[in-house]
Write a protein that holds these residues in place. Structure first.
Motif, PDB file in Angstrom:
ATOM      1  N   GLN A  65       0.853  -1.193   0.000  1.00 60.50           N
ATOM      2  CA  GLN A  65       0.000   0.000   0.000  1.00 60.50           C
ATOM      3  C   GLN A  65       0.888   1.243   0.000  1.00 60.50           C
ATOM      4  O   GLN A  65       2.013   1.201   0.509  1.00 60.50           O
ATOM      5  N   HIS A  66       0.363   2.318  -0.581  1.00 61.82           N
ATOM      6  CA  HIS A  66       1.131   3.570  -0.606  1.00 61.82           C
ATOM      7  C   HIS A  66       0.175   4.737  -0.800  1.00 61.82           C
ATOM      8  O   HIS A  66      -0.821   4.637  -1.525  1.00 61.82           O
ATOM      9  N   VAL A  67       0.485   5.841  -0.146  1.00 62.97           N
ATOM     10  CA  VAL A  67      -0.321   7.063  -0.317  1.00 62.97           C
ATOM     11  C   VAL A  67      -0.108   7.600  -1.733  1.00 62.97           C
ATOM     12  O   VAL A  67       1.017   7.579  -2.260  1.00 62.97           O
ATOM     13  N   HIS A  76      -0.188  10.895  -3.846  1.00 67.67           N
ATOM     14  CA  HIS A  76      -0.195  12.351  -3.761  1.00 67.67           C
ATOM     15  C   HIS A  76      -0.505  12.947  -5.134  1.00 67.67           C
ATOM     16  O   HIS A  76      -0.066  12.430  -6.169  1.00 67.67           O
ATOM     17  N   GLU A 133      -8.307  14.866   2.573  1.00 69.63           N
ATOM     18  CA  GLU A 133      -7.000  14.761   3.218  1.00 69.63           C
ATOM     19  C   GLU A 133      -6.107  13.827   2.402  1.00 69.63           C
ATOM     20  O   GLU A 133      -6.435  12.643   2.241  1.00 69.63           O
ATOM     21  N   PRO A 134      -4.998  14.311   1.856  1.00 68.61           N
ATOM     22  CA  PRO A 134      -4.137  13.492   0.979  1.00 68.61           C
ATOM     23  C   PRO A 134      -3.684  12.190   1.625  1.00 68.61           C
ATOM     24  O   PRO A 134      -3.558  11.176   0.945  1.00 68.61           O
ATOM     25  N   SER A 135      -3.480  12.186   2.936  1.00 66.20           N
ATOM     26  CA  SER A 135      -2.981  10.975   3.579  1.00 66.20           C
ATOM     27  C   SER A 135      -4.004   9.841   3.573  1.00 66.20           C
ATOM     28  O   SER A 135      -3.654   8.682   3.832  1.00 66.20           O
ATOM     29  N   ARG A 136      -5.264  10.171   3.304  1.00 66.50           N
ATOM     30  CA  ARG A 136      -6.324   9.159   3.316  1.00 66.50           C
ATOM     31  C   ARG A 136      -6.536   8.541   1.934  1.00 66.50           C
ATOM     32  O   ARG A 136      -7.338   7.608   1.781  1.00 66.50           O
ATOM     33  N   ARG A 172      -5.010   6.344  -0.900  1.00 67.99           N
ATOM     34  CA  ARG A 172      -3.902   5.398  -1.050  1.00 67.99           C
ATOM     35  C   ARG A 172      -4.180   4.386  -2.152  1.00 67.99           C
ATOM     36  O   ARG A 172      -5.303   4.263  -2.654  1.00 67.99           O
ATOM     37  N   TYR A 227     -10.160   5.777  -0.871  1.00 71.09           N
ATOM     38  CA  TYR A 227     -10.235   6.919   0.046  1.00 71.09           C
ATOM     39  C   TYR A 227     -10.839   6.370   1.324  1.00 71.09           C
ATOM     40  O   TYR A 227     -12.014   6.014   1.370  1.00 71.09           O
ATOM     41  N   ASP A 228     -10.017   6.291   2.358  1.00 73.56           N
ATOM     42  CA  ASP A 228     -10.347   5.470   3.523  1.00 73.56           C
ATOM     43  C   ASP A 228     -10.585   4.049   3.016  1.00 73.56           C
ATOM     44  O   ASP A 228      -9.697   3.457   2.440  1.00 73.56           O
TER      45      ASP A 228
END
Length: 438
Positions: free
Chosen positions: A325-327, A329, A362-365, A367, A410-411
């Motif tokens: 898995q990876h975020v 951006h 939120e970009p961190s969510r 992935r 996303y989530d």
């Protein structure tokens, strides 16, 4: 001894190449070739290069590389040293691993109009033929080593193939050449060394002309293989799909012998090592003819034979990336595992899947995953949600490819599956998802 250079010169002049690359181990065979090539270069002013592959398998490997550099300087032919990373593969002998690594490094130097020169001779040909017999090979294997064939983007030539080892050693002695001696050549645990020291001397003593006989047999086998390929060319073409898979139903009308040959030529076209007779039978019995509800797989080294929707596929082995898995951006390309290319999310419209994201997301969510297990989606323009597994089936995605498609989350919501669809809830024109495959 002059006949050695005569043969060498005639063969190089017959080649369409303007550049010659010598596979230079430093052993007596390639050392003599270096001397012959230097003489040819002086006469014909052609571009020449010698490539020494450092396998790192011997404590003397560094010394050999230095001596090859020195001999190159003496003759005026530049020597490049390539370093091999030898990693033992399952089911492959050390000889085979080293050979494949060597050829991969040599291929880097063989472009169009380039000819790779190898020092193999008549004694090597005899050993290769006997090893093929030991394996139970057919005409392709018994064809042994071709005098000239395609290699990388150029040609490959064995100019000493009709000369005996004794002739080559006599030339080296007469011209006061020095060479390296690989201590592993005395290790009779290797099949080729066992033949060289225990078997072929007796064969030569009994039948002094056996080298010429073996060469004729190898050439006849090569001719038969060429004829077979020509006769099966149109039939194979009719069975092949544009994705290089093979139609199973059409194969049912062929005899077992023809099917086996078609499998071999199919795999050869794909650049896969020739299967044994047992494996060609297993392709038919255990993959093509498996129960309809089965998901058969036959392991052929680095490749697998699979079946899907009435067709046979030869697919490379891939690592399991289900847990990867990876975020993701925005405007920052993400390099995917397993040589699957890059994935990018760009603002605005472009070449790819058009989509949108929640306001102020939120970009961190956001992935990327490759695991479809338990996930559902409602593709844009469709009614109702379905499991990704079912959607892949409907879209004709073979089972072994289903964990090779990037899933954007996303989530825990499926935003899109790259290359396939965008979920209804994320349809829009705000962003573009682009998958650039290798």
């Amino acid at each position: 001894m002059s006949s050695l250079y005569t043969t060498f010169k005639q063969q190089l002049r017959a080649m369409p190449s303007t550049r010659f690359v010598l596979a230079f181990s430093g052993g007596v065979d390639s050392r003599v070739l270096l001397d012959l090539l230097a003489r040819y270069q002086r006469e014909h002013h052609c571009e020449c290069l010698a490539v020494h592959v450092h396998h790192g398998l011997s404590p003397n490997a560094d010394d050999w590389a230095q001596r090859c550099q020195y001999w190159g300087e003496q003759t005026g032919i530049p020597v490049v040293t390539e370093y091999a990373d030898i990693q033992r593969e399952s089911g492959m002998s050390l000889e085979q691993v080293a050979r494949e690594a060597r050829y991969a490094l040599l291929a880097k130097h063989v472009q169009a109009e380039t000819c790779l020169l190898l020092g193999q001779h008549a004694d090597d040909q005899l050993e290769t033929f006997l090893l093929a017999m030991k394996r139970g090979s057919g005409p392709k294997g018994l064809a042994a080593m071709a005098k000239c064939d395609r290699f990388a983007d150029g040609q490959r030539l064995r100019p000493l193939l009709t000369h005996r080892r004794s002739e080559i050693e006599a030339y080296a002695t007469q011209h006061h050449l020095q060479w390296v001696s690989d201590e592993s050549n005395q290790d009779e645990r290797f099949d080729r060394n066992f033949l060289r020291h225990q078997i072929t001397p007796n064969l030569i003593a009994r039948w002094p002309n056996i080298h010429a006989s073996i060469q004729r047999s190898a050439e006849l086998c090569a001719e038969q293989e060429d004829v077979m390929a020509s006769l099966l060319k149109d039939k194979l073409k009719s069975l092949l799909h544009e994705d290089k898979s093979l139609a199973i139903q059409a194969l049912c009308d062929e005899s077992a012998a023809v099917r086996h040959q078609l499998f071999r030529h199919w795999l050869n076209r794909l650049g896969v090592a020739m299967p044994s007779r047992r494996h060609t039978q297993m392709i038919w019995d255990e993959v093509a003819q498996a129960d309809q509800d089965a998901n058969p797989l036959l392991n052929l080294g680095e490749h697998h034979i699979r079946r899907f929707q009435g067709r046979l596929y030869c697919v490379p082995h891939h690592d399991d990336i289900s847990q990867w898995q990876h975020v993701l951006h925005c405007d920052c390309p993400l390099h995917l595992p397993n040589h699957l290319g890059t994935l990018s999310l760009q603002t605005g419209s472009g070449d790819g899947l058009a989509m949108t994201l929640p306001k102020g997301y939120e970009p961190s969510r956001l992935r990327v995953s490759f695991d479809p297990s338990g996930r559902e989606a409602k593709p844009e323009g469709r009614a109702g949600r379905r499991k990704l597994k079912k959607l892949y089936q409907e879209m004709g995605i073979p089972s072994w490819h289903r964990r090779q498609y990037p899933i954007i989350l996303y989530d825990e919501q499926v935003v899109a599956v790259a290359g396939l669809f965008v979920s209804q809830a994320f349809s829009g024109q705000e962003y573009t998802l682009k998958w650039q495959r290798d």
